[in-house]
Design an enzyme around this catalytic site. Structure first.
Site, PDB file in Angstrom:
ATOM      1  N   GLU A  17       0.813  -1.221   0.000  1.00  0.00           N
ATOM      2  CA  GLU A  17       0.000   0.000   0.000  1.00  0.00           C
ATOM      3  C   GLU A  17       0.845   1.269   0.000  1.00  0.00           C
ATOM      4  O   GLU A  17       0.507   2.245  -0.663  1.00  0.00           O
ATOM      5  CB  GLU A  17      -0.880  -0.032   1.260  1.00  0.00           C
ATOM      6  CG  GLU A  17      -2.103   0.831   1.192  1.00  0.00           C
ATOM      7  CD  GLU A  17      -2.949   0.636   2.444  1.00  0.00           C
ATOM      8  OE1 GLU A  17      -3.416  -0.498   2.679  1.00  0.00           O
ATOM      9  OE2 GLU A  17      -3.127   1.608   3.192  1.00  0.00           O
ATOM     10  N   ASP A  18       1.934   1.258   0.723  1.00  0.00           N
ATOM     11  CA  ASP A  18       2.663   2.512   0.959  1.00  0.00           C
ATOM     12  C   ASP A  18       4.078   2.573   0.395  1.00  0.00           C
ATOM     13  O   ASP A  18       4.787   3.562   0.614  1.00  0.00           O
ATOM     14  CB  ASP A  18       2.729   2.787   2.473  1.00  0.00           C
ATOM     15  CG  ASP A  18       1.358   3.111   3.043  1.00  0.00           C
ATOM     16  OD1 ASP A  18       0.519   3.609   2.285  1.00  0.00           O
ATOM     17  OD2 ASP A  18       1.123   2.852   4.237  1.00  0.00           O
TER      18      ASP A  18
END
Ligand code: ZN
Length: 194
Positions: A72-73
């Site tokens: 996600e990051d």
């Protein structure tokens, strides 16, 4: 010899490999608190909660917890995770990752909708994630977050956890304990009287 060891690491070997991988991927990221805590503290806190509070010792679950924000990051791909950690860990990380193409509100809504259908190990990672995030919010709230936004986050986290409590009742209780802190007057989270 060395190569075969690398190909089939022990549990502790795989966990430390995941820790090293996550530390490298998150190396330039910071949390949103005033002190800008190194990001890696967050996945490490998740594993601490899972093992020492939830009694979770499954290697794949702990690896996926360490890696839970890499898709996600960071620039990490599912293929990369598969190569290093195998299909099971990768699937767990995917289960706890939001689709960043969607807007913030839609991502939050989908978490509530999808959490009850996630696998039990993914649900345990989610429980630990929400516990850690609320603890951070109480101990060191991001300066940019006004009380209204913090309140909203508490309520949203509770809505997610409500659907997955059965995955680990001890963790669910730990969540309730930190969720109850929202009523502490000094935090300014309590609903306005209007
Ligand atoms: Zn997280």
């Amino acid at each position: 010899m060395v190569e075969s060891l690398l190909n089939a690491p022990s549990s502790i070997g795989l966990i430390f490999r995941a820790l090293a991988f996550a530390a490298e991927k998150h190396r330039n990221q910071r949390r949103m608190d005033a002190e800008k805590t190194p990001y890696i503290n967050h996945p490490v806190a998740l594993v601490d909660v899972l093992v020492n509070e939830g009694g979770v010792t499954n290697t794949e679950t702990l690896c996926a917890a360490l890696l839970h924000d890499t898709l996600e990051d960071t620039e990490t791909t599912a293929e990369e995770l598969r190569r290093h950690f195998g299909a099971t860990v990768t699937r767990l990380v995917q289960e706890v990752s939001d689709d960043k193409n969607l807007c913030w509100r839609e991502r939050k809504r989908l978490q509530v909708e999808r959490a009850p259908h996630a696998s039990p190990p993914a649900q345990r990672i989610k429980l630990a994630d929400k516990i850690c995030n609320l603890r951070d919010l109480v101990a060191a709230p991001p300066p940019a977050w006004l009380p209204e936004r913090r309140r909203e986050y508490f309520e949203w986290a509770n809505a997610v956890v409500d659907t997955i409590r059965a995955a680990n009742s001890t963790l669910a209780e730990r969540f309730d304990h930190i969720y109850a802190q929202r009523l502490r007057p000094d935090l300014g989270y309590a609903a306005k009287e209007d």
